[in-house]
Design a protein around this motif. Structure first.
Motif, PDB file in Angstrom:
ATOM      1  N   LEU A  60       8.128  -5.939 -11.062  1.00  0.00           N
ATOM      2  CA  LEU A  60       8.573  -4.869 -10.175  1.00  0.00           C
ATOM      3  C   LEU A  60       8.215  -5.146  -8.722  1.00  0.00           C
ATOM      4  CD1 LEU A  60       9.747  -2.029  -9.658  1.00  0.00           C
ATOM      5  CD2 LEU A  60       7.428  -1.154 -10.024  1.00  0.00           C
ATOM      6  N   HIS A  61       6.964  -5.410  -8.434  1.00  0.00           N
ATOM      7  CA  HIS A  61       6.540  -5.589  -7.055  1.00  0.00           C
ATOM      8  C   HIS A  61       7.059  -6.900  -6.465  1.00  0.00           C
ATOM      9  CE1 HIS A  61       3.505  -2.521  -8.412  1.00  0.00           C
ATOM     10  NE2 HIS A  61       4.205  -1.924  -7.451  1.00  0.00           N
ATOM     11  N   ALA A  62       7.221  -7.927  -7.283  1.00  0.00           N
ATOM     12  CA  ALA A  62       7.843  -9.162  -6.809  1.00  0.00           C
ATOM     13  C   ALA A  62       9.294  -8.897  -6.426  1.00  0.00           C
ATOM     14  CB  ALA A  62       7.753 -10.245  -7.874  1.00  0.00           C
ATOM     15  N   ALA A  63      10.006  -8.122  -7.229  1.00  0.00           N
ATOM     16  CA  ALA A  63      11.400  -7.785  -6.921  1.00  0.00           C
ATOM     17  C   ALA A  63      11.492  -6.994  -5.624  1.00  0.00           C
ATOM     18  CB  ALA A  63      12.024  -7.011  -8.072  1.00  0.00           C
ATOM     19  N   HIS A  64      10.544  -6.084  -5.389  1.00  0.00           N
ATOM     20  CA  HIS A  64      10.525  -5.331  -4.130  1.00  0.00           C
ATOM     21  C   HIS A  64      10.386  -6.284  -2.942  1.00  0.00           C
ATOM     22  CE1 HIS A  64      10.202  -0.996  -5.252  1.00  0.00           C
ATOM     23  NE2 HIS A  64       9.840  -1.525  -6.412  1.00  0.00           N
ATOM     24  N   LEU A  65       9.533  -7.289  -3.065  1.00  0.00           N
ATOM     25  CA  LEU A  65       9.361  -8.263  -1.983  1.00  0.00           C
ATOM     26  C   LEU A  65      10.624  -9.087  -1.785  1.00  0.00           C
ATOM     27  CD1 LEU A  65       5.728  -9.639  -2.351  1.00  0.00           C
ATOM     28  CD2 LEU A  65       6.675  -8.267  -0.515  1.00  0.00           C
ATOM     29  N   VAL A  66      11.244  -9.503  -2.875  1.00  0.00           N
ATOM     30  CA  VAL A  66      12.486 -10.280  -2.780  1.00  0.00           C
ATOM     31  C   VAL A  66      13.574  -9.446  -2.108  1.00  0.00           C
ATOM     32  CG1 VAL A  66      14.327 -11.362  -4.131  1.00  0.00           C
ATOM     33  CG2 VAL A  66      11.944 -11.802  -4.703  1.00  0.00           C
ATOM     34  N   ALA A  67      13.630  -8.173  -2.414  1.00  0.00           N
ATOM     35  CA  ALA A  67      14.620  -7.291  -1.791  1.00  0.00           C
ATOM     36  C   ALA A  67      14.392  -7.197  -0.283  1.00  0.00           C
ATOM     37  CB  ALA A  67      14.566  -5.906  -2.423  1.00  0.00           C
TER      38      ALA A  67
ATOM     39  N   ALA B 145       0.822  -1.214   0.000  1.00  0.00           N
ATOM     40  CA  ALA B 145       0.000   0.000   0.000  1.00  0.00           C
ATOM     41  C   ALA B 145       0.857   1.266   0.000  1.00  0.00           C
ATOM     42  CB  ALA B 145      -0.935  -0.008   1.201  1.00  0.00           C
ATOM     43  N   ALA B 146       1.992   1.236   0.688  1.00  0.00           N
ATOM     44  CA  ALA B 146       2.857   2.414   0.761  1.00  0.00           C
ATOM     45  C   ALA B 146       3.595   2.670  -0.554  1.00  0.00           C
ATOM     46  CB  ALA B 146       3.864   2.245   1.884  1.00  0.00           C
TER      47      ALA B 146
END
Length: 74
Positions: A37-44, A10-11
């Motif tokens: 993109l959002h999957a990569a953010h989670l992996v990070a 959400a942020a």
């Protein structure tokens, strides 16, 4: 309002970079579907997740997401 993948936090107001291509599952079994993109953010943020390409996703999708997540951690 445009619908975003379930991996988008959400942020994080960034739009999806395309359709959901993977399922990301944590150690507790919670699963989300995500665009690259959002999957990569989670992996990070959580490198211990399991990533599984969805049917029809490009063959190198998981590799691309893991590499992008590693780059974001730097």
């Amino acid at each position: 309002m445009t619908t975003r993948c379930t991996a988008a936090r959400a942020a994080d107001r960034s739009p999806c970079t395309g359709p959901a291509t993977v399922t990301i599952q944590d150690r507790r079994g919670a699963a989300l579907t995500g665009c690259e993109l959002h999957a990569a953010h989670l992996v990070a943020a959580r490198p211990d997740v399991q990533i599984v390409a969805l049917p029809g996703a490009p063959a190198d999708t998981v590799r691309v997401i893991v590499a992008a997540g590693a780059q974001m951690r730097r």
